[in-house]
Design a protein around this motif. Structure first.
Motif: not given
Ligand SMILES: Cc1cc2nc3c(=O)[nH]c(=O)nc-3n(C[C@H](O)[C@H](O)[C@H](O)COP(=O)(O)OP(=O)(O)OC[C@H]3O[C@@H](n4cnc5c(N)ncnc54)[C@H](O)[C@@H]3O)c2cc1C
Length: 616
Positions: A88, A93, A256, A415, A431
């Motif tokens: 995140t 963007g 994971d 995600e 996302s």
């Molecule tokens: C470089 C980049 C640019 C991006 N730009 C954009 C954008 O501009 N706009 C947009 O909409 N999206 C963008 N995205 C996508 C977006 O950032 C992510 O898809 C979104 O933030 C995912 O959020 P989340 O909370 O699902 O997962 P994440 O933010 O990936 O968090 C996952 C969490 O799970 C934890 N975790 C994982 N496995 C375990 C485990 N086994 N035990 C304990 N903890 C665990 C990690 O520590 C982490 O805290 C971008 C992604 C990247 C990489």
């Protein structure tokens, strides 16, 4: 003078230990026990009401929603890294969501673009609800004080994102995710969420069909322990590290959650749907945001041509990601790029935007250019090539109304989950709002469930804990082995997945990859880590993560082989057309206790948007 806390002290007070989850001993622990509705902990296992795995946007929003839904519940966020190191934080963007209707935009148009962008593998009822909630999410973030960039009228500023028919990508400079993380983290602290940091979820326990908790490993001390919970939310992010170094995502993106769900007998939906972003920097794979093209950046080949005119003249650089990524790879294959093979690249040119605009709206990408490519993109074009970026597939969730999995007590969000918003290709900006929206829904429903549920028996959870404790000893205590075997295997897995299951896929490449996966699995099981010290044994953490990546790779391969069509990011050179008659379906991969994977299909929900050829 009144006592003042720094933000760090505030955060430290929110970070608890496993001991705080058990029977009250005072301090934070006492406060915890006092707010818990938990029934007495007869088994002596640590407990909490709602356990959230992951501290990205999805996990943080789930935690706040659960606390707000029922302040009497204990809500704990577990994370293997600090919230500020999740994917995140890296988002650049912007975040989609219609809040300005003056130019004819609507929730329906947002949903329509999402369905089309996902090449019609999107569940349409879900997309409509998602688009509506996305608008509300932007207002909520604004209300929480997220410092969005502003236009001259003082409104939240927005820019174009690929595949969008209207301007609806709201942004905070090109650091939207970083700023959103801090906004959500502050809100979580304010709402009394507790954190178990540096804890790695090793496994998930489902007993009699119900989720009863997880096995955690404290990365600092090496302690392996169960936590019983009435409900669990998996917000563990994606699995694009299956391509190891050819990805923009952080090292945590090791699938994971999906792997734990497979081991627990639940479904991993659409695992073959992995997105390739067109503009990764050559060294390191990190991203030059789509916003660079949204603001007017152009792509050039080695003839100096704006080659997108050959592929999508109407949208040019702002076609959806799968199409732009394939166009770049075609330029590379046909000799119109710079460099060769894995080193080949084309150019992204933003120089005409001028220094002032770049410094105001795109400062982070300039910094990335300097850090990774040792160049200044204010002055010259930057070398880019496609990079794996996002997991559209994920843990099967039955409905966006609850974000519940088929196992009572288990929810997923962000995600890590697949509720079929993005189908075969996610649109830029969709996302962050997925994570924000689905996190909230999962949190509310997990709290509602926990308020009525009892703890599970804990027998299977206990067995799993013992299994993982023995596993650590088995893998580390021989004093033999070499960590390098593991690191070499990880690189080989990434390259093999990229060449055979990357942007262009064929039957023969996929079958060859199946043989490779069998070989990788055998080598993985033979690996031993020479360090038996449990304290900060990060090699063991990486070993577990690699095992999860191998599982996710096998599931993705199973879907990619069976899906004999081209749809969105899944492009089969031997089946160039989309085949709605046979594949307007989600692939559902499960694994039995012997480790064998099985594939089933689930129909896509079609609604008001006509299934038609995807043209831009
Ligand atoms: C470089 C980049 C640019 C991006 N730009 C954009 C954008 O501009 N706009 C947009 O909409 N999206 C963008 N995205 C996508 C977006 O950032 C992510 O898809 C979104 O933030 C995912 O959020 P989340 O909370 O699902 O997962 P994440 O933010 O990936 O968090 C996952 C969490 O799970 C934890 N975790 C994982 N496995 C375990 C485990 N086994 N035990 C304990 N903890 C665990 C990690 O520590 C982490 O805290 C971008 C992604 C990247 C990489």
């Amino acid at each position: 003078m009144s006592e003042q806390f720094t933000r760090r002290e505030f955060l430290q007070s929110a970070c608890i230990t496993m001991g705080a989850l058990a029977v009250s001993t005072g301090g934070v622990e006492q406060a915890f026990a006092a707010t818990s509705t938990s029934t007495p902990n007869t088994s002596g296992m640590p407990t909490c009401d709602v356990l959230i795995i992951g501290s990205g946007a999805a996990g943080l929003r789930a935690a706040v929603a659960a606390r707000k839904k029922n302040p009497n519940l204990s809500v704990v966020v577990v994370s293997k890294v600090m919230p500020t190191r999740s994917a995140t934080t890296m988002a650049e963007g912007g975040i989609n969501g219609v809040i300005d209707f003056s130019e004819g935009d609507s929730f329906e148009l947002h949903a329509k673009d999402t369905v089309k962008g996902g090449d019609f593998l999107v569940d349409q009822d879900t997309a409509l609800k998602f688009a509506t909630y996305a608008g509300a999410a932007i207002h909520e973030l604004d209300y929480l004080g997220m410092p969005f960039s502003r236009n001259a009228k003082g409104e939240v500023n927005k820019r174009y994102a690929g595949g969008a028919s209207k301007i609806r990508c709201n942004f905070a400079s090109d650091k939207t995710g970083h700023i959103l993380t801090h906004t959500c983290l502050d809100d979580a602290l304010k709402n009394g969420v507790k954190f178990l940091m540096d804890h790695h979820m090793l496994d998930l326990s489902i007993e009699d069909g119900h989720c009863e908790g997880v096995v955690l490993r404290n990365i600092r001390t090496g302690d392996i322990a169960p936590v019983r919970a009435k409900s669990v939310v998996l917000a563990t992010g994606g699995y694009t590290r299956v391509f190891w170094n050819r990805t923009s995502t952080p090292y945590i993106a090791t699938g994971d959650g999906a792997a734990a769900v497979l081991r627990a007998g639940l479904a991993f939906k659409d695992p073959e749907m992995l997105q390739f972003h067109p503009t990764g920097v050559c060294h390191g794979g990190t991203l030059i945001t789509e916003a660079a093209r949204g603001e007017g950046g152009i792509l050039l080949n080695n003839l100096g041509e704006r080659f997108m005119k050959r592929y999508v003249p109407n949208k040019m650089e702002l076609a959806p990601r799968d199409i732009v990524a394939r166009s770049i790879e075609t330029e590379i294959r046909e000799g119109r790029a710079f460099g060769h093979d894995m080193e080949a690249y084309v150019l992204l040119d933003v120089t005409h935007l001028g220094k002032e605009k770049i410094m105001r709206d795109l400062p982070q990408i300039r910094h990335i250019g300097m850090l990774f490519e040792n160049m200044d993109l204010v002055e010259k074009p930057i070398a880019i090539r496609p990079t794996a970026h996002y997991s559209m597939g994920g843990i099967h969730v039955t409905s966006i109304d609850t974000m519940a999995t088929p196992a009572p007590g288990l929810f997923a969000a962000g995600e890590a989950s697949c509720v079929s918003i993005h189908g075969a290709n996610r649109l830029g900006g969709n996302s962050l709002c997925d994570a924000t929206v689905t996190g909230r829904i999962a949190g509310i429903n997990a709290a509602e469930y926990a308020a009525k549920a009892d703890f599970g028996k804990g027998k299977r959870l206990n067995d799993l804990t013992l299994k993982w404790t023995s596993h650590f000893k088995e893998i580390t205590s021989s004093g033999k082995g070499n960590d390098n075997d593991m690191y070499a295997l990880r690189e080989e897995m990434g390259a093999a997945n990229w060449y055979n299951m990357g942007i262009f896929r064929t039957e023969s490449k996929l079958l060859a990859l199946a043989d490779k996966h069998a070989e990788f699995q055998a080598r993985y099981e033979a690996i031993r880590i020479p360090n038996a010290n449990p304290v900060f044994n990060t090699a063991y953490t990486e070993y577990v993560e690699l095992g999860n990546l191998l599982l996710a790779s096998r599931a993705a391969l199973m879907g990619a082989t069976a899906r004999k069509e081209s749809r969105g990011s899944h492009f089969r050179e031997d089946y160039l057309k989309r085949d709605d008659a046979n594949f307007l379906k989600h692939s559902m991969v499960t694994m039995d206790e012997s480790g064998k994977m099985h594939l089933d299909w689930k129909d896509v929900v079609v609604g008001q948007f006509k299934i038609e050829e995807r043209k831009y």
